[in-house]
Design a protein around this motif. Structure first.
Motif, PDB file in Angstrom:
ATOM      1  N   ALA A 158       3.709 -10.668 -11.285  1.00  0.00           N
ATOM      2  CA  ALA A 158       4.469  -9.711 -12.096  1.00  0.00           C
ATOM      3  C   ALA A 158       3.559  -9.028 -13.103  1.00  0.00           C
ATOM      4  O   ALA A 158       2.718  -9.650 -13.735  1.00  0.00           O
ATOM      5  CB  ALA A 158       5.616 -10.423 -12.811  1.00  0.00           C
ATOM      6  N   GLY A 159       3.730  -7.710 -13.211  1.00  0.00           N
ATOM      7  CA  GLY A 159       2.950  -6.931 -14.157  1.00  0.00           C
ATOM      8  C   GLY A 159       1.733  -6.261 -13.553  1.00  0.00           C
ATOM      9  O   GLY A 159       1.101  -5.434 -14.191  1.00  0.00           O
ATOM     10  N   THR A 160       1.390  -6.612 -12.322  1.00  0.00           N
ATOM     11  CA  THR A 160       0.221  -5.991 -11.696  1.00  0.00           C
ATOM     12  C   THR A 160       0.647  -4.769 -10.884  1.00  0.00           C
ATOM     13  O   THR A 160       1.818  -4.591 -10.564  1.00  0.00           O
ATOM     14  CB  THR A 160      -0.530  -6.970 -10.765  1.00  0.00           C
ATOM     15  N   GLN A 161      -0.320  -3.939 -10.575  1.00  0.00           N
ATOM     16  CA  GLN A 161      -0.083  -2.774  -9.733  1.00  0.00           C
ATOM     17  C   GLN A 161      -1.003  -2.858  -8.528  1.00  0.00           C
ATOM     18  O   GLN A 161      -2.082  -3.431  -8.603  1.00  0.00           O
ATOM     19  CB  GLN A 161      -0.379  -1.490 -10.491  1.00  0.00           C
ATOM     20  N   GLY A 162      -0.574  -2.276  -7.438  1.00  0.00           N
ATOM     21  CA  GLY A 162      -1.397  -2.253  -6.240  1.00  0.00           C
ATOM     22  C   GLY A 162      -0.871  -1.227  -5.265  1.00  0.00           C
ATOM     23  O   GLY A 162      -0.019  -0.404  -5.601  1.00  0.00           O
ATOM     24  N   ILE A 163      -1.371  -1.292  -4.056  1.00  0.00           N
ATOM     25  CA  ILE A 163      -0.977  -0.369  -2.994  1.00  0.00           C
ATOM     26  C   ILE A 163      -0.198  -1.177  -1.964  1.00  0.00           C
ATOM     27  O   ILE A 163      -0.675  -2.211  -1.487  1.00  0.00           O
ATOM     28  CB  ILE A 163      -2.213   0.287  -2.349  1.00  0.00           C
ATOM     29  N   LEU A 164       0.974  -0.712  -1.645  1.00  0.00           N
ATOM     30  CA  LEU A 164       1.813  -1.430  -0.694  1.00  0.00           C
ATOM     31  C   LEU A 164       1.487  -0.981   0.719  1.00  0.00           C
ATOM     32  O   LEU A 164       1.441   0.215   1.006  1.00  0.00           O
ATOM     33  CB  LEU A 164       3.293  -1.174  -0.996  1.00  0.00           C
ATOM     34  N   VAL A 165       1.227  -1.934   1.601  1.00  0.00           N
ATOM     35  CA  VAL A 165       0.976  -1.636   3.005  1.00  0.00           C
ATOM     36  C   VAL A 165       1.884  -2.515   3.850  1.00  0.00           C
ATOM     37  O   VAL A 165       2.288  -3.592   3.437  1.00  0.00           O
ATOM     38  CB  VAL A 165      -0.510  -1.859   3.394  1.00  0.00           C
ATOM     39  N   ARG A 166       2.212  -2.062   5.036  1.00  0.00           N
ATOM     40  CA  ARG A 166       3.062  -2.830   5.937  1.00  0.00           C
ATOM     41  C   ARG A 166       2.185  -3.311   7.089  1.00  0.00           C
ATOM     42  O   ARG A 166       1.421  -2.548   7.647  1.00  0.00           O
ATOM     43  CB  ARG A 166       4.192  -1.955   6.463  1.00  0.00           C
ATOM     44  N   ARG A 167       2.309  -4.577   7.423  1.00  0.00           N
ATOM     45  CA  ARG A 167       1.513  -5.127   8.511  1.00  0.00           C
ATOM     46  C   ARG A 167       2.344  -6.154   9.249  1.00  0.00           C
ATOM     47  O   ARG A 167       2.747  -7.156   8.676  1.00  0.00           O
ATOM     48  CB  ARG A 167       0.250  -5.773   7.941  1.00  0.00           C
ATOM     49  N   LYS A 168       2.616  -5.911  10.502  1.00  0.00           N
ATOM     50  CA  LYS A 168       3.373  -6.827  11.356  1.00  0.00           C
ATOM     51  C   LYS A 168       4.683  -7.264  10.698  1.00  0.00           C
ATOM     52  O   LYS A 168       4.965  -8.441  10.567  1.00  0.00           O
ATOM     53  CB  LYS A 168       2.526  -8.056  11.715  1.00  0.00           C
ATOM     54  N   ASP A 169       5.439  -6.302  10.232  1.00  0.00           N
ATOM     55  CA  ASP A 169       6.746  -6.532   9.620  1.00  0.00           C
ATOM     56  C   ASP A 169       6.706  -7.333   8.331  1.00  0.00           C
ATOM     57  O   ASP A 169       7.724  -7.817   7.876  1.00  0.00           O
ATOM     58  CB  ASP A 169       7.709  -7.214  10.610  1.00  0.00           C
TER      59      ASP A 169
END
Length: 146
Positions: A108-119
């Motif tokens: 909680a509180g962090t930021q990142g890049i969301l990626v989807r991989r194998k559902d």
């Protein structure tokens, strides 16, 4: 190297992750370095010589000849997440993508890049200063767009 730094009373952190390797006749779980070639140290600039004197240390990450400190929040989030059992593994560094904010859970509180991989959803946390990233599994409900 970490042992040598600890012997010199240098506060250091070497993030590792668990990986299963398979050979023809067996399987083995190994602890592997999350960011090969990097050990994070926390020290006053006046004490940097004791780190540079360790045989396998090449240099500090620097810009314009000055050591570049990482934001404490990035390292603390990584330490906390790994200590709480967040599954992590190296991931190619990503500069563009969908940025998200983690609102619940150990990250909680962090930021990142969301990626989807194998559902499964994975959040890629990037440490811009060293151009390295780590992928962690997250629940879709734990993140929101920035």
């Amino acid at each position: 190297m970490v042992r040598q730094l600890e012997e010199r009373h240098v506060d250091c952190f070497l993030p590792v992750y668990r990986s299963v390797r398979r050979w023809k006749d067996r399987r083995k779980e190994l602890d592997l370095v999350l960011f090969p070639g990097y050990v994070f140290v926390h020290l006053d600039l006046k004490d940097r010589l004791q780190v540079l004197q360790v045989p396998s240390v090449v240099r500090f990450v620097s810009f314009s000849g000055h050591p570049a400190p990482l934001p404490d929040a990035e390292i603390e989030a990584l330490i906390s997440g790994l200590a709480k059992g967040v599954k992590a593994e190296p991931h190619p560094y990503l500069k563009v993508g969908h940025r998200v904010h983690v609102k619940y859970g150990p990250l909680a509180g962090t930021q990142g890049i969301l990626v989807r991989r194998k559902d499964k959803f994975r959040l890629v946390l990037s440490i811009d200063l060293i151009m390295r990233s780590v992928a962690v599994e997250v629940d879709e409900a734990d993140v929101e767009p920035c």
